[in-house]
Write an enzyme that holds these catalytic residues in place. Structure first.
Site, PDB file in Angstrom:
ATOM      1  CG  ASP A 146      -1.220   0.014   1.350  1.00 58.85           C
ATOM      2  OD1 ASP A 146      -2.162   0.517   0.726  1.00 58.85           O
ATOM      3  OD2 ASP A 146      -0.026   0.114   0.975  1.00 58.85           O
ATOM      4  CD  GLU A 182      -6.803  -1.193  -2.759  1.00 61.17           C
ATOM      5  OE1 GLU A 182      -5.944  -2.096  -2.748  1.00 61.17           O
ATOM      6  OE2 GLU A 182      -6.695  -0.155  -2.115  1.00 61.17           O
TER       7      GLU A 182
END
Ligand code: NAG
Ligand code: NAG
Ligand code: NAG
Ligand code: NAG
Length: 950
Positions: A485, A488
């Site tokens: 997770d 980005e």
């Protein structure tokens, strides 16, 4: 040249003399266009009725021209492009001159068009992807033709790509605007149709793109799906510069721009499209189909076929951020068991960790977690943990992930002083803080969240660091999968703890339509050093680069296939990981959007996908969660999950009705898992889609080109979920062919043919709260298996076959079976492949490959035949007559069953039947000597275990 522009002018001028919107290509994409700024740039300015169409557009010759003859190369040809004598228009910097264009013919259906600077090495994503196949020579008979404008001192360069067989022009860049400067690269092309799909990751209202002047920015970002913000269509977690276009005759092609810099694509009704990226090279790959399914196969052949999930990865999964402590998790798991709801995988979100630090366990709230995991694994369940990239620097006790990473020097470096790591803040807390949960976000970030570094997953020693810690932690906790997770990568402070300096990467001259306010907002400074270059180039590759080393470590330490799934993805990620659709919201329109998201990621070669069932943000409601559990039972990745402060929403949380509906839908899922698993085998070996748009199967029916509220599993199963609050029926479209109701819940409906589907039509299906419509397409054989609480137990149950006949009385299907979790059962031939073929009232079950034998061996127990013209008068199984009322059971018109069989899955079988011939009154005979028939009945009755009496 004069002729060229005259032609444009004649076509472009509408009767009143204004320039048609459709030939306008935006010459001033920045904010704040004025007539003067536009004219200064040498472009034309004119008002328009449509406020979305540009007022400032290309008009005069601009860009490049071809210099010298196009040269032959090993893979195709090369052209040299020189700037026309017009001023540079963007980015206050000289345009690159010359630009080289390589046109490569990779295969009959794949070509590459690469624009680059042959004098200066620029960043190329291709270099980071060694697993992508290299072309070795020119394809001998390509199905495309590329035309490049001839050498000229004045005519602007353009090219076109034509599908040779049909003459359809797939690309035509003669519309102008081609630009190649350091931080502004642009190309526009006309398209052959308005049927465009793909580009991601975004939330959209429809699978098919709206071509009415839409701009989609792409740059990986930790951003929850939702409507446009400040007029910007939100760029979400992943970046997929890939689109599918369906030509008007139903042929389809795909195009990948292999570039990872921040970019935008503009769609306009011409139909046409413009790519604008702010770095790298323009590296396009085109895939020529034939149909959309072929495009996905060709695309995944290039970027890497999807990984093969373990069988348990297709089971139901349950998670919540903020269970808070182990006793809550224990209770949830127990409730699921008590209600008999299938449940394969339980999760630990960041609260299992001590202060959200990787490779730790909260010693207070999750004391005993390893023993709990051992226990549920003994019961047949699996456990998956989350890992985040950011590593705290502020521990006072030894924290080896930080100290070892520092010793190996694996951190992303500060661009202003690359002897230092870049420091940001993510989840890990400082030691010894007392957290006041009522404080505002900004206060918490300042006072609780520690200074963190970010691993560079491109680092040569990454396995020695990341891989070793995964393996080391496995000694403590026996996880089965890893959820990556925040990659980005996200950062709670913008750029770094000291923000970013003023440089050309953090303040690029052109900012594509991505969320801001700055390019480094919510992430790292763009000048930080990452993957041997500026983060500016590699930012959108971060999550992708984490997937492969994570998969490698997981497989090494568990010795099993496992699952890795990640939030931030890029083309080829599907080869290493799955994806969930991020932090959605508990609201009704997110049911529909989850289908669009699954279809998108199917195109991107990531079939292992699903949305958080019942919604991540906000509190779910009983009705919403009820309907969502029904839909989510048909997500390939089927997981219920929500956020820390969200009210519990696991299926047993409310009254029994939701638990019952969830159990029913999941039992249907588990019954169909052999079929779903076989679809994954096909995706893994041939690149086909799993969740499939109807268009892929019914391309000749243009209505299917816009359907996104229904979806298929493979070719054979149609799912038509309820998506609206209060709805008690579904409007479902049935394309041409025969369709049968799947369900046996109500035996009146089971196997019943959908009335009048005939040539394709919409039907309103009544659907109360117990219902999610599922239909089987005539012509297919679906393998099934009895459901159970987990796949460990369902995999031991007896098998069944559903034979759904087409108009010709034929059907076919297949079944892939292996141990469900070994790493390379396909490469080592440790699997069984079985095909099913029905024609002329004969079902042949053929074991095509027999490298795996289940222990104990499995049996087919039931065979259901849908769409029979009448009841059979006579059935034989392996030559033995079994036409006994006890075995052949009619449940509805045109539906009959064989029950109580025990046919070994490891052997071939032949089942034949006879249908009384209405016209003659005689039976279609398959007569056999009487003695053999009697003996056969005796043998079969001896093997049916008494099930036939049911
Ligand atoms: C676990 O959390 C629940 C819910 O917050 C709480 O009621 C319970 O007392 C906690 N149990 C333990 C053992 O901490
Ligand atoms: C599932 O059922 C089997 C027996 O049918 C039982 O042994 C096992 O403990 C159950 N597992 C769970 C997780 O409930
Ligand atoms: C955390 O570590 C950073 C260095 O990485 C240091 O500058 C900062 O003062 C530390 N903060 C605390 C609260 O320890
Ligand atoms: C961390 O470094 C120490 C000291 O070199 C070493 O003993 C240990 O194995 C390393 N840990 C991991 C998980 O690599």
């Amino acid at each position: 040249m004069a002729a060229f522009y005259l032609a444009v002018l004649l076509i472009a001028l509408t009767p009143c003399g204004a320039v048609d919107d459709n030939v306008r290509f935006d010459c001033y994409p920045e904010d704040g266009a004025t007539e003067q700024l536009c004219l200064d740039r040498g472009c034309a300015w004119e008002e328009t009725q449509n406020p979305k169409a540009p007022k400032c557009f290309y008009w005069d010759p601009y860009g490049y021209r071809v210099e010298g003859n196009v040269q032959d190369t090993v893979l195709g040809s090369r052209a040299t492009l020189r700037r026309l004598n017009t001023p540079a228009r963007y980015a206050n910097s000289a345009d690159v001159d010359p630009v080289t264009l390589d046109y490569e013919m990779h295969t009959a259906k794949r070509l590459r068009l690469k624009f680059y600077d042959s004098n200066t090495q620029r960043f190329e994503v291709r270099d980071k992807m060694p697993h992508i196949p290299e072309a070795t020579g020119k394809a001998p008979s390509p199905e495309y033709t590329v035309n490049i404008t001839p050498p000229s001192p004045t005519t602007p360069f353009s090219l076109s790509v034509t599908r040779t067989a049909t003459g359809t022009v797939l690309w035509d860049t003669s519309v102008g605007g081609f630009t190649f400067s350091d931080q502004f690269l642009q190309i526009s092309t006309k398209l052959p149709s308005t049927y465009v799909y793909g580009f991601g990751e975004h939330e959209r209202n429809n699978y098919r793109h709206n071509m009415d002047w839409r701009t989609w920015g792409m740059f990986t970002r930790d951003e929850a799906p939702g409507p446009p913000s400040d007029g910007v269509n939100k760029n979400l977690y992943g970046m997929h510069p890939f689109y599918l276009c369906v030509e008007d005759d139903g042929k389809a092609h795909g195009v990948l721009l292999l570039n990872s810099n921040a970019m935008e694509v503009v769609l306009q009704p011409t139909p046409a499209m413009t790519f604008r990226t702010i770095g790298g090279v323009l590296d396009f790959y085109m895939f020529l189909g034939d149909g959309p399914e072929d495009v996905v196969r060709q695309y995944t052949e290039f970027v890497g076929r999807p990984f093969m999930p373990p069988y348990w990865g297709l089971g139901f999964q349950l998670c919540k951020w903020g269970y808070g402590n182990l006793s809550v998790v224990r209770d949830v798991v127990k409730e699921m068991q008590d209600y008999g709801i299938p449940h394969d995988v339980q999760y630990g979100d960041i609260d299992y960790m001590e202060r959200q630090m990787d490779f730790t366990i909260d010693p207070v709230n999750y004391q005993g977690l390893p023993e709990f995991v051992d226990q549920i694994r003994r019961d047949g369940m699996r456990y998956v943990i989350i890992l985040d990239p950011a590593i705290t620097t502020n521990e006072t006790e030894p924290y080896a992930p930080y100290t070892n990473g520092t010793a190996l020097d694996v951190w992303i470096k500060d661009g202003d002083d690359n002897s230092q790591p870049l420091i940001g803040k993510v989840w890990p807390y400082y030691p010894d803080v007392t957290v006041d949960p009522t404080q505002e976000w900004d206060y918490k970030v300042e006072h609780y969240n520690a200074y963190s570094v970010f691993p560079d997953y491109f680092h040569a020693d990454i396995d020695q660091w990341w891989g070793n810690f995964i393996k080391d932690f496995y000694k403590t906790l026996k996880f089965d999968g890893l959820w990556i997770d925040m990659n980005e990568p996200t950062n709670f402070v913008h750029g770094s703890v000291k923000s970013c300096s003023n440089n050309k990467y953090d303040n690029p001259p052109y900012m594509p339509k991505i969320l801001g306010p700055n390019i480094y907002s919510k992430t790292l400074c763009m000048n930080s050093v990452h993957g041997g270059t500026e983060h500016y180039n590699t930012h959108s590759l971060y999550g992708w680069s984490q997937a492969e080393p994570t998969q490698r470590a997981l497989r090494e330490v568990t010795g099993k296939r496992g699952i890795v799934f990640g939030r931030s993805t890029f083309p080829s990620a599907g080869h290493f990981e799955g994806h969930w659709l991020g932090d959605n919201t508990a609201k009704w329109d997110h049911l529909h959007k989850s289908i669009i998201g699954m279809l998108d990621f199917g195109l991107f070669g990531m079939p292992y996908v699903g949305a958080d069932i019942c919604g991540f943000w906000d509190d779910s409601t009983p009705e919403l969660c009820h309907r969502w559990m029904q839909l989510g039972a048909f997500y390939p990745f089927s997981r219920n999950h929500n956020w820390e402060q969200g009210a519990p929403q696991h299926p047993t949380h409310w009254d029994g009705a939701i638990a019952d509906a969830a159990r029913d839908a999941l039992q249907t899922r588990y019954t169909l898992l052999p079929y779903l698993y076989t679809l994954f085998y096909q995706a893994h070996t041939q690149g086909s889609t799993v969740v499939r748009s109807l268009m892929h199967e019914f391309i000749e029916d243009k209505l299917t080109w816009s359907i996104d509220k229904q979806f298929l599993w493979g070719a054979a199963l149609l799912i038509s979920p309820v998506l609206d609050q209060g709805a008690m029926d579904v409007n479902a479209y049935f394309p041409k062919g025969r369709w049968y109701n799947y369900y046996s819940v109500n035996s009146d409906h089971q196997g019943r043919e959908v009335a009048d589907a005939g040539q394709g039509r919409s039907l309103s299906l009544p659907c109360d709260m117990d219902c999610i419509p599922v239909h089987i397409r005539g012509g297919h054989v679906i393998p099934t298996q009895g459901h159970a609480n987990t796949t460990v137990f369902s995999r031991r149950n007896t098998l069944g076959l559903i034979v759904a006949l087409d108009e010709a009385g034929e059907a076919s299907g297949s079944l892939f079976w292996d141990d469900g979790e070994d790493i390379d059962t396909i490469g080592s031939n440790s699997y069984r492949m079985i095909t099913f073929r029905v024609s002329a009232m004969t079902l042949d079950i053929t074991v095509e490959s027999n490298g795996y034998t289940p222990d104990p061996e499995l049996q087919y127990e039931t065979i259901q035949v849908f769409g029979s013209p009448a009841m059979p008068s006579d059935v034989t199984v392996n030559g033995q007559n079994v036409a006994s009322d006890n075995i052949v059971r009619k449940t509805a018109d045109k539906v009959w069953h064989l029950e109580g069989l025990s046919l070994s899955m490891g052997e071939n079988h032949k089942i034949t039947w006879t249908i009384p011939d209405d016209t003659s009154g005689a039976e279609v005979s398959r007569a056999r000597p009487l003695a053999l028939v009697i003996a056969a009945i005796a043998v079969v009755l001896a093997t049916v275990n008494g099930h036939f009496l049911s």
